[in-house]
Design a protein around this motif. Structure first.
Motif, PDB file in Angstrom:
ATOM      1  N   UNK A 270       0.901  -1.222  -0.017  1.00 35.30           N
ATOM      2  CA  UNK A 270      -0.197  -0.082  -0.019  1.00 35.30           C
ATOM      3  C   UNK A 270       0.847   1.279   0.031  1.00 35.30           C
ATOM      4  N   UNK A 271       1.846   1.322   0.859  1.00 37.37           N
ATOM      5  CA  UNK A 271       2.951   2.463   0.968  1.00 37.37           C
ATOM      6  C   UNK A 271       3.526   2.388  -0.440  1.00 37.37           C
ATOM      7  N   UNK A 272       3.811   1.440  -1.088  1.00 33.85           N
ATOM      8  CA  UNK A 272       4.350   1.600  -2.589  1.00 33.85           C
ATOM      9  C   UNK A 272       3.238   2.044  -3.612  1.00 33.85           C
ATOM     10  N   UNK A 273       1.830   1.784  -3.495  1.00 32.09           N
ATOM     11  CA  UNK A 273       1.012   2.285  -4.384  1.00 32.09           C
ATOM     12  C   UNK A 273       0.847   3.811  -4.104  1.00 32.09           C
ATOM     13  N   UNK A 274       0.856   4.098  -2.752  1.00 35.38           N
ATOM     14  CA  UNK A 274       0.365   5.638  -2.652  1.00 35.38           C
ATOM     15  C   UNK A 274       1.602   6.347  -3.064  1.00 35.38           C
ATOM     16  N   UNK A 275       2.956   5.935  -2.998  1.00 37.10           N
ATOM     17  CA  UNK A 275       4.152   6.747  -3.526  1.00 37.10           C
ATOM     18  C   UNK A 275       3.843   6.625  -5.107  1.00 37.10           C
ATOM     19  N   UNK A 276       3.609   5.580  -5.923  1.00 38.37           N
ATOM     20  CA  UNK A 276       3.317   5.671  -7.235  1.00 38.37           C
ATOM     21  C   UNK A 276       2.490   6.672  -7.540  1.00 38.37           C
ATOM     22  N   UNK A 277       1.160   6.745  -6.697  1.00 35.49           N
ATOM     23  CA  UNK A 277       0.121   7.456  -7.216  1.00 35.49           C
ATOM     24  C   UNK A 277       0.242   8.969  -6.999  1.00 35.49           C
ATOM     25  N   UNK A 278       1.251   9.432  -6.159  1.00 34.19           N
ATOM     26  CA  UNK A 278       1.319  10.755  -5.898  1.00 34.19           C
ATOM     27  C   UNK A 278       2.502  11.295  -7.043  1.00 34.19           C
ATOM     28  N   UNK A 279       3.300  10.434  -7.361  1.00 36.26           N
ATOM     29  CA  UNK A 279       4.487  10.608  -8.426  1.00 36.26           C
ATOM     30  C   UNK A 279       3.542  10.905  -9.639  1.00 36.26           C
ATOM     31  N   UNK A 280       2.632  10.044 -10.027  1.00 42.02           N
ATOM     32  CA  UNK A 280       1.877   9.997 -11.110  1.00 42.02           C
ATOM     33  C   UNK A 280       1.226  11.243 -11.153  1.00 42.02           C
ATOM     34  N   UNK A 281       0.624  11.749 -10.281  1.00 39.07           N
ATOM     35  CA  UNK A 281       0.131  12.934 -10.172  1.00 39.07           C
ATOM     36  C   UNK A 281       0.810  14.107 -10.392  1.00 39.07           C
ATOM     37  N   UNK A 282       2.178  14.123  -9.721  1.00 40.94           N
ATOM     38  CA  UNK A 282       3.070  15.123 -10.124  1.00 40.94           C
ATOM     39  C   UNK A 282       3.413  15.128 -11.342  1.00 40.94           C
ATOM     40  N   UNK A 283       3.741  13.998 -12.052  1.00 44.97           N
ATOM     41  CA  UNK A 283       4.138  13.918 -13.506  1.00 44.97           C
ATOM     42  C   UNK A 283       5.579  13.972 -13.670  1.00 44.97           C
ATOM     43  N   UNK A 284       6.412  13.749 -12.580  1.00 39.96           N
ATOM     44  CA  UNK A 284       7.834  13.413 -12.734  1.00 39.96           C
ATOM     45  C   UNK A 284       8.384  12.874 -11.482  1.00 39.96           C
ATOM     46  N   UNK A 285       9.551  12.494 -11.459  1.00 41.26           N
ATOM     47  CA  UNK A 285      10.173  11.764 -10.319  1.00 41.26           C
ATOM     48  C   UNK A 285      11.326  12.650  -9.528  1.00 41.26           C
ATOM     49  N   UNK A 286      11.064  14.024  -9.204  1.00 44.34           N
ATOM     50  CA  UNK A 286      11.987  14.684  -8.806  1.00 44.34           C
ATOM     51  C   UNK A 286      12.096  14.463  -7.466  1.00 44.34           C
ATOM     52  N   UNK A 287      10.986  14.081  -6.760  1.00 39.44           N
ATOM     53  CA  UNK A 287      10.808  13.957  -5.419  1.00 39.44           C
ATOM     54  C   UNK A 287      11.098  12.561  -4.701  1.00 39.44           C
ATOM     55  N   UNK A 288      11.428  11.610  -5.410  1.00 40.13           N
ATOM     56  CA  UNK A 288      11.788  10.226  -5.048  1.00 40.13           C
ATOM     57  C   UNK A 288      13.427  10.036  -5.219  1.00 40.13           C
ATOM     58  N   UNK A 289      13.828   9.076  -4.657  1.00 42.21           N
ATOM     59  CA  UNK A 289      15.229   8.934  -4.519  1.00 42.21           C
ATOM     60  C   UNK A 289      16.009   9.847  -3.646  1.00 42.21           C
ATOM     61  N   UNK A 290      17.244   9.863  -3.616  1.00 42.07           N
ATOM     62  CA  UNK A 290      17.975  10.748  -2.863  1.00 42.07           C
ATOM     63  C   UNK A 290      17.631  12.292  -3.218  1.00 42.07           C
ATOM     64  N   UNK A 291      17.504  12.586  -4.432  1.00 39.86           N
ATOM     65  CA  UNK A 291      17.323  13.974  -4.735  1.00 39.86           C
ATOM     66  C   UNK A 291      18.323  15.107  -4.579  1.00 39.86           C
ATOM     67  N   UNK A 292      19.728  14.457  -4.621  1.00 44.89           N
ATOM     68  CA  UNK A 292      20.657  15.388  -4.584  1.00 44.89           C
ATOM     69  C   UNK A 292      20.914  16.012  -6.038  1.00 44.89           C
ATOM     70  N   UNK A 293      20.858  15.281  -7.026  1.00 43.11           N
ATOM     71  CA  UNK A 293      21.120  16.025  -8.288  1.00 43.11           C
ATOM     72  C   UNK A 293      19.747  15.557  -9.171  1.00 43.11           C
ATOM     73  N   UNK A 294      19.394  16.575 -10.143  1.00 42.14           N
ATOM     74  CA  UNK A 294      18.319  16.478 -10.657  1.00 42.14           C
ATOM     75  C   UNK A 294      18.499  15.756 -12.218  1.00 42.14           C
ATOM     76  N   UNK A 295      17.723  14.622 -12.387  1.00 47.45           N
ATOM     77  CA  UNK A 295      17.859  13.767 -13.474  1.00 47.45           C
ATOM     78  C   UNK A 295      17.108  14.182 -14.754  1.00 47.45           C
ATOM     79  N   UNK A 296      16.563  15.316 -14.921  1.00 40.41           N
ATOM     80  CA  UNK A 296      15.760  16.039 -16.003  1.00 40.41           C
ATOM     81  C   UNK A 296      15.978  17.488 -16.088  1.00 40.41           C
ATOM     82  N   UNK A 297      15.962  18.108 -17.327  1.00 37.92           N
ATOM     83  CA  UNK A 297      15.885  19.410 -17.675  1.00 37.92           C
ATOM     84  C   UNK A 297      14.991  20.286 -16.641  1.00 37.92           C
TER      85      UNK A 297
END
Length: 454
Positions: A270-297
């Protein structure tokens, strides 16, 4: 009265003994953390190239839960187990904690969990030092000192901040008190582990604050801008509240999952599904992982937060929410790097609101939210100097200590004890933060009442 000269030979022998003991430990801890950092970089790069891996996060959570339930023993307690063992040896820290947390953290990051890495480094240091202590049959006070040295070694190897790591290992045990009896071994371990990890060529992120101030008051050059200091004070209160919110949100989700879903495998899914849902709503993956560096322009990251327009006003909220859900669901990693992200992006926003230097406020948030959530203001002040330079030491200290005060008697480490309360209205000394929260949390009381009614 004993003479310092008379005690010098014994003191020198004691220092040499600890140095000889710690060299092999630092070699192992530094090397394991170097391996961990390389694997973490591989996991982050792989997920960035294959963003679809995020959709396997629930299955990754099931794997992490299985590993800990099958092989973990009491390693599930993580950093709190190490803190408890330093306070009162007895429960034991299993050597398996090191490989388990290393593997599970890499899995968490590979599949897009929002977590950090400090917890892994500290647990590697704690597990190695515990095994080392058992091998040499250390007990009592020496064993406690060795565990603190292991914590310092792990932290230093990860962030390349040996002085901050030394103070952190001593300061994190209790709110308002530092145990200086371990300072020399912890310092030796931190310096050596950092050297070993760096010698492996491990990449450490470099941060830079370009802001310089030249303030004139009555035609004289002064060392502090009073207007800027006022802005720092206001921002520091916000940093303290952010640290409080992070800890409380994480514990609320843990309590909610525990009382409603109950099954740890179901919680991970359930926790994993909630994370997937939030990221899908945001539209990108900036807020998962470490977040030290950006992986998109144009992506948001800790590095981008040091530049104008490098973060959205809500960036810190999203990172806080996703990290709280990830950790509450049973994924592994740590809280510190997400706290850096939360603080830096909040500092970026507050700098825009107040018309303050963006890079300075990002740096202040970086260390102050960490100080608030871990109750380690002195270590975080020193970390500010090691990472950003000493030019703004005064602002670093103000930010960390004010944020620490405004975070209240909360924190991400429930085994921390109250040695010196932050306010006079808390009479309970030596109680743990977990005990205080359990006694005072209305949310926990409400959940327990609902459970009893069922």
């Amino acid at each position: 009265m004993s003479s310092p000269l008379r005690n010098s030979p014994q003191s020198i022998l004691t220092m040499l003994r600890w140095l000889l003991l710690l060299i092999p430990l630092a070699l192992v801890v530094g090397s394991l953390n170097a391996l961990f950092l390389y694997l973490l970089e591989w996991a982050s790069d792989t997920r960035a190239l294959k963003p679809y891996l995020l959709y396997f996060l629930p299955l990754a959570g099931v794997l992490v839960v299985f590993i800990y339930r099958r092989f973990g023993k009491n390693a599930e307690a993580g950093n709190n187990l190490i803190i408890d063992e330093i306070h009162q040896p007895g429960a034991g820290i299993p050597a398996r904690m090191a490989p388990l947390v290393l593997l599970s953290t890499v899995v968490t990051h590979l599949f897009g969990g929002s977590a950090g890495r400090e917890g892994t480094a500290v647990q590697i240091g704690g597990a190695c030092s515990a095994a080392y202590g058992r091998f040499f049959k250390l007990s009592g006070h020496d064993y406690q000192i060795l565990l603190s040295a292991g914590v310092a070694a792990g932290f230093a190897a990860l962030f390349s901040t040996p002085l901050a790591a030394t103070v952190f290992a001593l300061e994190v045990l209790a709110v308002g008190r530092i145990r200086f009896d371990s300072v020399i071994p912890a310092l030796f371990a931190a310096i050596l582990a950092d050297l070993v990890c760096t010698a492996w060529g491990t990449p450490h992120t470099q941060y830079k604050v370009d802001f310089l101030e030249h303030v004139m008051l009555f035609h004289h050059l002064v060392h502090v801008d009073l207007l800027l200091l006022g802005k720092v004070l206001l921002a520091s209160i916000a940093f303290g509240i952010a640290g409080f919110l992070f800890g409380e949100t994480t514990f609320i989700f843990k309590d909610l999952f525990k009382h409603t879903l109950k099954n740890p495998y179901l919680i991970a899914v359930v926790g994993g599904l909630i994370v997937i849902a939030i990221v899908s709503l945001i539209g990108h993956q900036d807020y998962v992982g470490l977040g030290v560096n950006a992986y998109r322009e144009g992506g948001v990251s800790i590095i981008s937060a040091f530049s104008e327009g490098g973060a959205e006003w809500y960036s810190w909220i999203l990172k806080l929410l996703l990290t709280a859900i990830t950790l509450a669901a049973g994924f592994k990693g740590g809280e510190v790097t997400p706290l850096f992200f939360i603080g830096a992006t909040l500092g970026n926003f507050l700098a825009w609101v107040m018309g303050a230097p963006v890079d300075l406020f990002a740096a202040l948030g970086f260390i102050a939210v960490f100080a608030a959530a871990t109750n380690t203001p002195l270590a975080c002040t020193i970390m500010g100097v090691e990472l950003f330079g000493s030019e703004h030491l005064l602002y670093f200290a103000v930010a960390c200590f004010v944020a620490y005060f405004f975070s209240g008697h909360t924190g991400i480490y429930s085994s921390q004890r109250i040695a010196v309360p932050k306010s006079s209205n808390l009479a309970t000394h030596e109680a743990t933060l977990g005990e205080i929260r359990a006694a005072n949390s209305r949310f926990v009381a409400w959940l327990n009442k609902r459970t009893q009614q069922k």
